[in-house]
Design a protein around this motif. Structure first.
Motif, short mmCIF file in Angstrom:
data_model
loop_
_atom_site.label_atom_id
_atom_site.label_comp_id
_atom_site.label_asym_id
_atom_site.label_seq_id
_atom_site.Cartn_x
_atom_site.Cartn_y
_atom_site.Cartn_z
N GLY A 1 -9.96 10.13 15.99
CA GLY A 1 -8.85 9.22 15.76
C GLY A 1 -8.82 8.08 16.76
N SER B 1 -4.20 11.01 15.61
CA SER B 1 -4.90 10.88 14.33
C SER B 1 -4.72 9.50 13.71
CB SER B 1 -4.42 11.96 13.36
OG SER B 1 -3.02 11.86 13.15
N ALA B 2 -3.74 8.73 14.16
CA ALA B 2 -3.51 7.39 13.62
C ALA B 2 -4.65 6.45 13.99
CB ALA B 2 -2.19 6.84 14.16
N ASN B 3 -4.83 5.39 13.19
CA ASN B 3 -5.87 4.41 13.51
C ASN B 3 -5.34 3.42 14.55
OD1 ASN B 3 -4.42 2.25 12.18
ND2 ASN B 3 -5.24 2.93 10.21
N LEU C 1 2.57 9.88 16.27
CA LEU C 1 1.36 9.38 15.62
C LEU C 1 0.44 10.49 15.14
CD1 LEU C 1 0.55 6.46 18.10
CD2 LEU C 1 1.28 6.23 15.72
N GLU D 1 -2.22 1.31 13.48
CA GLU D 1 -0.99 2.10 13.46
C GLU D 1 -0.52 2.43 14.87
OE1 GLU D 1 -1.83 4.53 9.26
OE2 GLU D 1 -2.66 5.25 11.17
N THR D 2 -1.48 2.70 15.74
CA THR D 2 -1.15 3.03 17.13
C THR D 2 -0.51 1.84 17.83
OG1 THR D 2 -2.96 4.64 17.24
CG2 THR D 2 -2.11 3.81 19.33
#
Length: 245
Positions: free
Chosen positions: A143, A42-44, A182, A47-48
């Motif tokens: 995501g 689900s992280a962008n 994440l 962030e990943t």
């Protein structure tokens, strides 16, 4: 466990399409093998990427030399090291200096798109093999998709059908832990405890179930995971706790 062999269409479009997450040995020959796993989180992408380059936050401590993932660092630049610090020991009757391990070396760092590293992980470090780990990041409907491929080639003392299964298990574990941190939407499924074989005394003691020799073994193009414009032994048996011994 018998790993299914699958072919994959080239291009990032095929990778970003909605599809079940997987983790498999996609090719295993006498002189090489390829494992592949993917997950949607689900992280962008930002962030990943930031999580990916911070392995101390998610790598399994069980699969380190020091026994603690906090000792891992990764410098995301060409020539950068995915390294581990071996802490010094200062205790009654024993003293050692600090040491280190190079797990892999970065050969491509494309923020939020791809990380590629070269190195032989775990027991492969003692073998004259070359391993290329390609991690591709792309947007997905729910995501961010992470595609994780480890391509190992060269002479090794392990039967490839055995060591490839063990490596696949460890790669799946690492990606699963990253995805869980994440916010996993889709991801590889680790075997349940009742499916995991008890550790044996050696890699030859637990051969994988016989697979059909008629099944095609199809290689995949490592570059296909990056947009050019943008029942073998248990895992514990093959890799073990590297801090032991």
């Amino acid at each position: 466990m018998v790993r299914k062999l699958m072919s994959f269409t080239a291009g990032l479009a095929a990778l970003t399409a909605a599809a079940p997450a997987l983790a498999e040995v996609v090719e295993a020959q006498d002189d090489h093998f390829i494992t592949r796993a993917e997950a949607v989180v689900s992280a962008n992408p930002t962030e990943t990427w930031l999580a990916l380059i911070s392995p101390a936050r998610w790598w399994s401590s069980e699969h380190t030399w020091s026994g603690d993932a906090a000792n891992l660092t990764l410098r995301p630049q060409a020539g950068g090291c995915f390294c581990e610090r071996i802490p010094e020991v200062d205790e009654p009757g024993r003293f050692t200096l600090e040491g280190s391990v190079e797990h892999m070396r970065v050969i491509q760092a494309y923020p939020e798109v791809a990380l590629r590293m070269q190195g032989a992980l775990g027991p492969l470090q003692s073998e004259p093999v070359t391993g290329i780990l390609t991690i591709a990041i792309s947007e997905a409907e729910e995501g961010t998709r992470i595609v994780w491929e480890y391509n190992v080639g060269g002479s090794m003392r392990y039967p490839t059908e055995v060591i490839s299964s063990a490596v696949d298990g460890v790669m799946t574990l690492q990606l699963s832990q990253l995805a869980e941190m994440l916010g996993q939407v889709e991801g590889p499924v680790m075997p349940s405890s009742d499916e995991t074989a008890e550790p044996s005394d050696g890699v030859d003691d637990a051969a994988p179930a016989d697979a059909s020799e008629d099944e095609p073994v199809i290689s995949i193009d490592p570059e296909a995971v990056i947009d050019e414009e943008a029942a073998g032994p248990s895992v514990d048996d093959a890799f073990g706790d590297l801090s032991d011994g």
